[in-house]
Design a protein around this motif. Structure first.
Motif, PDB file in Angstrom:
ATOM      1  N   ARG A  34       1.914  -4.237 -10.048  1.00 25.80           N
ATOM      2  CA  ARG A  34       0.525  -3.922  -9.697  1.00 25.80           C
ATOM      3  C   ARG A  34       0.088  -4.740  -8.481  1.00 25.80           C
ATOM      4  O   ARG A  34       0.332  -5.943  -8.409  1.00 25.80           O
ATOM      5  CB  ARG A  34      -0.391  -4.202 -10.889  1.00 25.80           C
ATOM      6  CG  ARG A  34       0.032  -3.474 -12.143  1.00 25.80           C
ATOM      7  CD  ARG A  34      -0.822  -3.825 -13.332  1.00 25.80           C
ATOM      8  NE  ARG A  34      -0.669  -5.210 -13.747  1.00 25.80           N
ATOM      9  CZ  ARG A  34      -1.295  -5.745 -14.795  1.00 25.80           C
ATOM     10  NH1 ARG A  34      -2.099  -5.005 -15.524  1.00 25.80           N
ATOM     11  NH2 ARG A  34      -1.108  -7.005 -15.115  1.00 25.80           N
ATOM     12  N   TYR A  35      -0.578  -4.068  -7.555  1.00 28.52           N
ATOM     13  CA  TYR A  35      -1.064  -4.703  -6.339  1.00 28.52           C
ATOM     14  C   TYR A  35      -2.522  -4.329  -6.114  1.00 28.52           C
ATOM     15  O   TYR A  35      -2.983  -3.277  -6.539  1.00 28.52           O
ATOM     16  CB  TYR A  35      -0.236  -4.282  -5.118  1.00 28.52           C
ATOM     17  CG  TYR A  35       1.170  -4.824  -5.101  1.00 28.52           C
ATOM     18  CD1 TYR A  35       1.469  -6.014  -4.449  1.00 28.52           C
ATOM     19  CD2 TYR A  35       2.192  -4.158  -5.757  1.00 28.52           C
ATOM     20  CE1 TYR A  35       2.758  -6.521  -4.430  1.00 28.52           C
ATOM     21  CE2 TYR A  35       3.490  -4.660  -5.746  1.00 28.52           C
ATOM     22  CZ  TYR A  35       3.759  -5.835  -5.086  1.00 28.52           C
ATOM     23  OH  TYR A  35       5.030  -6.346  -5.074  1.00 28.52           O
ATOM     24  N   GLY A  36      -3.245  -5.207  -5.419  1.00 27.60           N
ATOM     25  CA  GLY A  36      -4.602  -4.920  -4.985  1.00 27.60           C
ATOM     26  C   GLY A  36      -4.593  -4.430  -3.546  1.00 27.60           C
ATOM     27  O   GLY A  36      -3.570  -4.460  -2.857  1.00 27.60           O
ATOM     28  N   TYR A  37      -5.757  -3.996  -3.064  1.00 30.82           N
ATOM     29  CA  TYR A  37      -5.799  -3.421  -1.720  1.00 30.82           C
ATOM     30  C   TYR A  37      -5.673  -4.451  -0.615  1.00 30.82           C
ATOM     31  O   TYR A  37      -5.493  -4.109   0.548  1.00 30.82           O
ATOM     32  CB  TYR A  37      -7.056  -2.563  -1.519  1.00 30.82           C
ATOM     33  CG  TYR A  37      -8.379  -3.267  -1.735  1.00 30.82           C
ATOM     34  CD1 TYR A  37      -8.929  -4.070  -0.756  1.00 30.82           C
ATOM     35  CD2 TYR A  37      -9.093  -3.096  -2.916  1.00 30.82           C
ATOM     36  CE1 TYR A  37     -10.146  -4.699  -0.932  1.00 30.82           C
ATOM     37  CE2 TYR A  37     -10.318  -3.717  -3.109  1.00 30.82           C
ATOM     38  CZ  TYR A  37     -10.835  -4.518  -2.121  1.00 30.82           C
ATOM     39  OH  TYR A  37     -12.043  -5.149  -2.291  1.00 30.82           O
ATOM     40  N   LYS A  38      -5.752  -5.761  -0.961  1.00 27.66           N
ATOM     41  CA  LYS A  38      -5.543  -6.804   0.040  1.00 27.66           C
ATOM     42  C   LYS A  38      -4.143  -7.407  -0.032  1.00 27.66           C
ATOM     43  O   LYS A  38      -3.755  -8.185   0.842  1.00 27.66           O
ATOM     44  CB  LYS A  38      -6.579  -7.917  -0.147  1.00 27.66           C
ATOM     45  CG  LYS A  38      -7.940  -7.639   0.464  1.00 27.66           C
ATOM     46  CD  LYS A  38      -7.899  -7.732   1.969  1.00 27.66           C
ATOM     47  CE  LYS A  38      -9.285  -7.627   2.583  1.00 27.66           C
ATOM     48  NZ  LYS A  38      -9.243  -7.731   4.046  1.00 27.66           N
ATOM     49  N   ASP A  39      -3.395  -7.092  -1.083  1.00 24.09           N
ATOM     50  CA  ASP A  39      -2.070  -7.681  -1.255  1.00 24.09           C
ATOM     51  C   ASP A  39      -1.093  -7.099  -0.248  1.00 24.09           C
ATOM     52  O   ASP A  39      -1.169  -5.922   0.119  1.00 24.09           O
ATOM     53  CB  ASP A  39      -1.550  -7.434  -2.672  1.00 24.09           C
ATOM     54  CG  ASP A  39      -2.292  -8.252  -3.707  1.00 24.09           C
ATOM     55  OD1 ASP A  39      -2.692  -9.386  -3.365  1.00 24.09           O
ATOM     56  OD2 ASP A  39      -2.483  -7.769  -4.838  1.00 24.09           O
ATOM     57  N   LEU A  40      -0.154  -7.928   0.173  1.00 22.17           N
ATOM     58  CA  LEU A  40       0.838  -7.538   1.164  1.00 22.17           C
ATOM     59  C   LEU A  40       2.244  -7.674   0.600  1.00 22.17           C
ATOM     60  O   LEU A  40       2.505  -8.531  -0.238  1.00 22.17           O
ATOM     61  CB  LEU A  40       0.725  -8.414   2.419  1.00 22.17           C
ATOM     62  CG  LEU A  40      -0.558  -8.283   3.238  1.00 22.17           C
ATOM     63  CD1 LEU A  40      -0.606  -9.369   4.296  1.00 22.17           C
ATOM     64  CD2 LEU A  40      -0.633  -6.923   3.895  1.00 22.17           C
ATOM     65  N   HIS A  41       3.125  -6.807   1.073  1.00 20.59           N
ATOM     66  CA  HIS A  41       4.549  -6.939   0.747  1.00 20.59           C
ATOM     67  C   HIS A  41       5.184  -7.740   1.877  1.00 20.59           C
ATOM     68  O   HIS A  41       5.600  -7.194   2.896  1.00 20.59           O
ATOM     69  CB  HIS A  41       5.194  -5.563   0.624  1.00 20.59           C
ATOM     70  CG  HIS A  41       4.498  -4.659  -0.338  1.00 20.59           C
ATOM     71  ND1 HIS A  41       4.511  -4.874  -1.692  1.00 20.59           N
ATOM     72  CD2 HIS A  41       3.734  -3.557  -0.151  1.00 20.59           C
ATOM     73  CE1 HIS A  41       3.809  -3.939  -2.299  1.00 20.59           C
ATOM     74  NE2 HIS A  41       3.314  -3.130  -1.375  1.00 20.59           N
ATOM     75  N   LYS A  42       5.252  -9.041   1.681  1.00 12.63           N
ATOM     76  CA  LYS A  42       5.759  -9.912   2.739  1.00 12.63           C
ATOM     77  C   LYS A  42       7.285  -9.992   2.679  1.00 12.63           C
ATOM     78  O   LYS A  42       7.888  -9.889   1.612  1.00 12.63           O
ATOM     79  CB  LYS A  42       5.140 -11.312   2.617  1.00 12.63           C
ATOM     80  CG  LYS A  42       3.651 -11.339   2.888  1.00 12.63           C
ATOM     81  CD  LYS A  42       3.095 -12.748   2.824  1.00 12.63           C
ATOM     82  CE  LYS A  42       3.032 -13.247   1.392  1.00 12.63           C
ATOM     83  NZ  LYS A  42       2.330 -14.550   1.302  1.00 12.63           N
ATOM     84  N   PRO A  70      -7.935  -0.777  -8.058  1.00 13.71           N
ATOM     85  CA  PRO A  70      -9.164  -0.998  -7.283  1.00 13.71           C
ATOM     86  C   PRO A  70      -9.678  -2.423  -7.392  1.00 13.71           C
ATOM     87  O   PRO A  70     -10.822  -2.679  -7.742  1.00 13.71           O
ATOM     88  CB  PRO A  70     -10.144   0.004  -7.917  1.00 13.71           C
ATOM     89  CG  PRO A  70      -9.690   0.127  -9.325  1.00 13.71           C
ATOM     90  CD  PRO A  70      -8.193   0.023  -9.278  1.00 13.71           C
ATOM     91  N   VAL A  71      -8.801  -3.382  -7.108  1.00 12.17           N
ATOM     92  CA  VAL A  71      -9.159  -4.798  -7.028  1.00 12.17           C
ATOM     93  C   VAL A  71      -8.625  -5.314  -5.704  1.00 12.17           C
ATOM     94  O   VAL A  71      -7.673  -4.762  -5.152  1.00 12.17           O
ATOM     95  CB  VAL A  71      -8.572  -5.625  -8.201  1.00 12.17           C
ATOM     96  CG1 VAL A  71      -9.146  -5.160  -9.522  1.00 12.17           C
ATOM     97  CG2 VAL A  71      -7.054  -5.540  -8.230  1.00 12.17           C
ATOM     98  N   TYR A  72      -9.224  -6.385  -5.188  1.00 12.19           N
ATOM     99  CA  TYR A  72      -8.795  -6.844  -3.868  1.00 12.19           C
ATOM    100  C   TYR A  72      -7.452  -7.550  -3.932  1.00 12.19           C
ATOM    101  O   TYR A  72      -6.692  -7.555  -2.974  1.00 12.19           O
ATOM    102  CB  TYR A  72      -9.860  -7.748  -3.238  1.00 12.19           C
ATOM    103  CG  TYR A  72      -9.916  -9.145  -3.780  1.00 12.19           C
ATOM    104  CD1 TYR A  72      -9.326 -10.195  -3.103  1.00 12.19           C
ATOM    105  CD2 TYR A  72     -10.559  -9.420  -4.988  1.00 12.19           C
ATOM    106  CE1 TYR A  72      -9.376 -11.491  -3.608  1.00 12.19           C
ATOM    107  CE2 TYR A  72     -10.619 -10.691  -5.485  1.00 12.19           C
ATOM    108  CZ  TYR A  72     -10.028 -11.729  -4.797  1.00 12.19           C
ATOM    109  OH  TYR A  72     -10.070 -13.001  -5.302  1.00 12.19           O
ATOM    110  N   THR A  73      -7.109  -8.164  -5.085  1.00  6.31           N
ATOM    111  CA  THR A  73      -5.798  -8.791  -5.226  1.00  6.31           C
ATOM    112  C   THR A  73      -5.430  -8.876  -6.696  1.00  6.31           C
ATOM    113  O   THR A  73      -6.306  -8.940  -7.565  1.00  6.31           O
ATOM    114  CB  THR A  73      -5.777 -10.204  -4.600  1.00  6.31           C
ATOM    115  OG1 THR A  73      -4.447 -10.743  -4.665  1.00  6.31           O
ATOM    116  CG2 THR A  73      -6.709 -11.154  -5.328  1.00  6.31           C
ATOM    117  N   VAL A  74      -4.150  -8.844  -6.975  1.00  7.19           N
ATOM    118  CA  VAL A  74      -3.621  -9.092  -8.316  1.00  7.19           C
ATOM    119  C   VAL A  74      -2.910 -10.437  -8.258  1.00  7.19           C
ATOM    120  O   VAL A  74      -1.971 -10.605  -7.465  1.00  7.19           O
ATOM    121  CB  VAL A  74      -2.639  -7.992  -8.761  1.00  7.19           C
ATOM    122  CG1 VAL A  74      -2.024  -8.342 -10.115  1.00  7.19           C
ATOM    123  CG2 VAL A  74      -3.350  -6.654  -8.837  1.00  7.19           C
ATOM    124  N   PRO A  75      -3.324 -11.432  -9.051  1.00  4.90           N
ATOM    125  CA  PRO A  75      -2.652 -12.734  -9.030  1.00  4.90           C
ATOM    126  C   PRO A  75      -1.161 -12.567  -9.278  1.00  4.90           C
ATOM    127  O   PRO A  75      -0.751 -11.746 -10.116  1.00  4.90           O
ATOM    128  CB  PRO A  75      -3.329 -13.506 -10.164  1.00  4.90           C
ATOM    129  CG  PRO A  75      -4.669 -12.857 -10.318  1.00  4.90           C
ATOM    130  CD  PRO A  75      -4.462 -11.408  -9.990  1.00  4.90           C
TER     131      PRO A  75
END
Length: 778
Positions: free
Chosen positions: A617-625, A589-594
């Motif tokens: 670990r990923y945040g809800y704004k992170d993308l699998h590019k 539940p974070v917007y991004t994981v560095p």
């Protein structure tokens, strides 16, 4: 386990001391990183520039409301000047209480490191209380630089609220249900905003030819909408530089026209700033005045989008833009229209275009159409972000997400959702053909989203801000004092178009609920059916396992334990790779994981077993590019861990192997003895450790240097990498109810067939993929 006594801390010996020394510089570095994710301080000129840019992204929807508000207030015409003054007074104080006071100065502060919207509030709550319905988080996740959270005193009000929320599962589910309602209504907003904005703007072509059929206006609107949705795959980055000037021109236009109309026509409308006219409006009209609230509340549509589109701008820039440009321009526009209608009561249907001077009519028409397109673009983009957040939290089927900008992380495009939105938007536009019914539908969606935000703000103010209960009560009372009357008014218009967002919301709610329910049940099945590593090691010789060259990545939803899919795999195919890595991809539940904190790696069992666990670990704004090679990142993290493991090994005075080290893919972030689980501790006296049977090790090999192990891993990588995924079929039990069988065996099965597999999400090569089939009965 957590260390709770001094004896336990002392027993760690040199390993603990080294860990503390290694963590010292990391704490300083983490402090610097955390500052990067806090709101930065900007110079005055930069703030003004950002405030200007925010006009095009944040305020388009709110700014285009003057196109259709008065027509929706008085769809049957207006007879009395006092009605116009009363309606204008309601507009003025609605704009003051909701967008200005509630959102701009209060709700915008409740952002998740700059991210706004319903899911941002939910993420804040999930970090401050254990209310996540999929409990796959670990305390090491709280050490992320973007995982900001506070502790509470035991007897404080915040601590009591936290315990109350965590007490029962039904409270967690009820909170999630409220969040999903707000999300589904926001998706409906993304459908209705383009419909009403573009249709209202297109209506200007009839002013020069009043006999023109309304069908022609609808066709023009549909053509514009098709063009708008077909251009979505280019992203807003390429044309975004046009948005701010267009919207600024729009606000200058409506403010100037409003001021001219106040000067030219009956300026008695200015007495609407006296709130006593609200009382007179309701006293005189009663039922008609109450139902007209559904049209009046359209003046604050776009306010929720103002909050959802917060991500690219600091709060102060949005506050400056709203107070200096948007708010005064809207007041002038609505007051000017009221003055014009008082002089031309038969022009209320298209008061906006009729009130424009003839000399600037066509330039105004072009600007209005462009502003409607910009407003539509903002809500469409916000809908993509909402779907992405729901997907990350396990509440929506996996869909393709395309990153459209190299500059901005938040600019995404979801093809499947885009075409669904286009079809629904065209259906609404062509089906209703008038602003009134679409306005009723639009108002229903907007007011429900606002109510959801109000209810979520209560626990946020108590838990996150730790506000005094009296302040929370004042905020809630003032918000509901405006929103509940609007909500009661739209109930009377459900049969006049208000049913549309309800139907849309029910459809999306059904999809989200079924998907989330089955996802949670699958996770619970994984948890209950997982096996211990001791069981796997004990059954190894009887199964006749053979180590074949290569690296096997076994994907699981578990962050600890051996998944059922692995035991199922070795039962049917009694051979495993020389190196086995259990990979868990989870969303926090974070917007991004560095990126440098994304991977946690640890060893399972003795070193010569060559078995590891990796948590991504990923945040809800992170993308699998597509540019990110997930397989390469996993291998790099593994190699970095082996080097670190070797460096730490000499300092261990424990009887257990060094297995509890968390790290990043560059090997710099360490927190020793912080990620323990039952499958990572294997006693030295294990009968399998001293044997030389070839099981789980290279033949004849009992010890290795770090160079040997890295060379061994590289040889295994060259031999081949295989990704082992579970091809799970979820079925309802035979004794389940008909509704459950329908939801699981048909709805969820259909969604599974059309959604993207994990292998596609992470761009796993098809030739390296191995699916293991199994059935879950829930």
């Amino acid at each position: 386990m957590d260390s709770t006594t001094g004896d336990e801390a002392t027993s760690k010996g040199m390993m603990w001391e080294l860990d503390q020394n290694l963590d010292q510089p990391m704490d300083e570095e983490a402090g610097r990183l955390r500052n990067m994710y806090r709101e930065k301080k900007f110079s005055a000129m930069l703030l003004l520039r950002l405030a200007f840019q925010s006009l095009g992204v944040v305020f388009g929807d709110l700014g285009t409301s003057p196109l259709y508000v008065f027509y929706n207030i008085f769809p049957n015409g207006v007879q009395d000047d006092e009605d116009i003054v009363g309606a204008l007074s309601l507009i003025i104080y609605s704009l003051t209480l909701i967008p200005l006071l509630k959102y701009v100065f209060v709700v915008l502060r409740a952002n998740d490191n700059g991210q706004g919207g319903t899911f941002a509030l939910y993420s804040l709550l999930c970090r401050h209380a254990k209310i996540n319905t999929i409990p796959n988080q670990h305390r090491t996740d709280e050490e992320l630089t973007t995982y900001s959270r506070q502790t509470h005193e035991v007897n404080s009000l915040a601590a009591k609220v936290k315990r109350w929320l965590e007490a029962h599962a039904y409270k967690k589910n009820a909170l999630l249900f409220v969040v999903l309602i707000g999300t589904c209504m926001a998706i409906g907003d993304g459908i209705l905003t383009p419909a009403i904005s573009v249709l209202s703007a297109s209506g200007g072509i009839r002013e020069e030819n009043p006999k023109m059929s309304n069908n022609i206006v609808v066709v023009v609107a549909v053509i514009i909408l098709i063009g708008l949705f077909c251009m979505q795959h280019y992203g807003t980055d390429k044309v975004g530089w046009l948005f701010a000037p267009v919207v600024l021109l729009w606000f200058i236009l409506i403010g100037s026209v409003g001021a001219v109309n106040i000067w030219r026509y009956n300026s008695s409308a200015l007495k609407a700033f006296n709130p006593v006219h609200i009382y007179r409006y309701f006293k005189k009209g009663k039922y008609d005045s109450w139902t007209s609230l559904g049209g009046i509340m359209l003046c604050i549509t776009g306010t929720e989008a103002l909050y959802a589109d917060l991500c690219h701008f600091p709060v102060l820039a949005i506050q400056i833009a709203f107070t200096m440009v948007v708010f005064p321009s809207l007041l002038l526009a609505y007051t000017g229209q009221a003055c014009y209608i008082m002089a031309h009561k038969d022009h209320v249907e298209d008061a906006f275009y009729r009130s424009i001077p003839d000399q600037i009519y066509w330039p105004a028409f072009v600007i209005a159409t462009a502003a409607a397109v910009v407003a539509s673009q903002a809500t469409i983009s916000a809908t993509y972000s909402i779907i992405k957040q729901a997907l990350a939290l396990g509440c929506f089927p996996r869909v393709k997400v395309v990153h459209t900008s190299k500059k901005f992380l938040g600019q995404i495009y979801i093809p499947d959702i885009n075409w669904v939105l286009m079809v629904l938007c065209i259906a609404v536009t062509a089906g209703f053909k008038n602003q009134s019914q679409i306005g009723n539908a639009y108002g229903t969606a907007v007011v429900i989203v606002m109510l959801v935000t109000t209810f979520l703000m209560v626990p946020v103010m108590l838990l996150v801000w730790r506000s005094h209960w009296l302040l929370v009560l004042i905020f809630t009372t003032l918000s509901l004092l405006v929103e509940l009357p609007y909500f009661s008014a739209i109930i009377f218009k459900i049969d006049q178009g208000g049913w549309v967002p309800l139907v849309i919301a029910v459809a999306f709610m059904l999809i989200m609920y079924v998907w989330h329910y089955c996802t949670v049940k699958r996770y619970e099945f994984e948890m209950h059916s997982k096996v211990s590593m001791a069981w796997i090691l004990g059954l190894g010789p009887s199964l006749g396992l053979v180590r074949v060259p290569g690296i096997g990545f076994v994907y699981t939803e578990l962050a600890s334990g051996v998944p059922h899919i692995f035991s199922h795999f070795i039962t049917n195919l009694p051979a495993i790779h020389s190196v086995v890595v259990f990979v868990c991809v989870k969303y926090l539940p974070v917007y991004t994981v560095p990126p440098d904190e994304r991977f946690l790696v640890k060893r399972i069992g003795p070193k010569n077993f060559h078995m590891f666990r990796c948590v991504a670990r990923y945040g809800y704004k992170d993308l699998h590019k597509k540019d990110d090679n997930f397989e390469k990142m996993l291998l790099d993290s593994l190699l970095s861990f082996v080097r670190l493991d070797s460096m730490m090994e000499g300092y261990s005075d424990s009887e257990y192997s060094v297995a509890d080290i968390t790290m990043t893919n560059n090997g710099t972030n360490m927190s020793g003895l912080s990620y323990t689980s039952h499958d990572s501790i294997v006693p030295v006296q294990s009968p399998l450790r001293g044997t030389n049977t070839g099981l789980f090790m290279e033949s004849g090999q009992t010890s290795q240097t770090v160079g040997d192990e890295i060379e061994f891993l590289n040889r295994c990588k060259d031999a081949g990498v295989v990704h082992i995924l579970g091809n799970t079929i979820v079925r309802a039990r035979r004794d389940s109810s008909i509704m459950k069988k329908l939801a699981v065996d048909y709805v969820y099965a259909f969604l599974r067939r059309i959604c993207r597999e994990n292998s596609v999400m992470f761009y796993v090569p098809h030739e390296s993929l191995l699916n293991v089939g199994q059935i879950y009965y829930i």
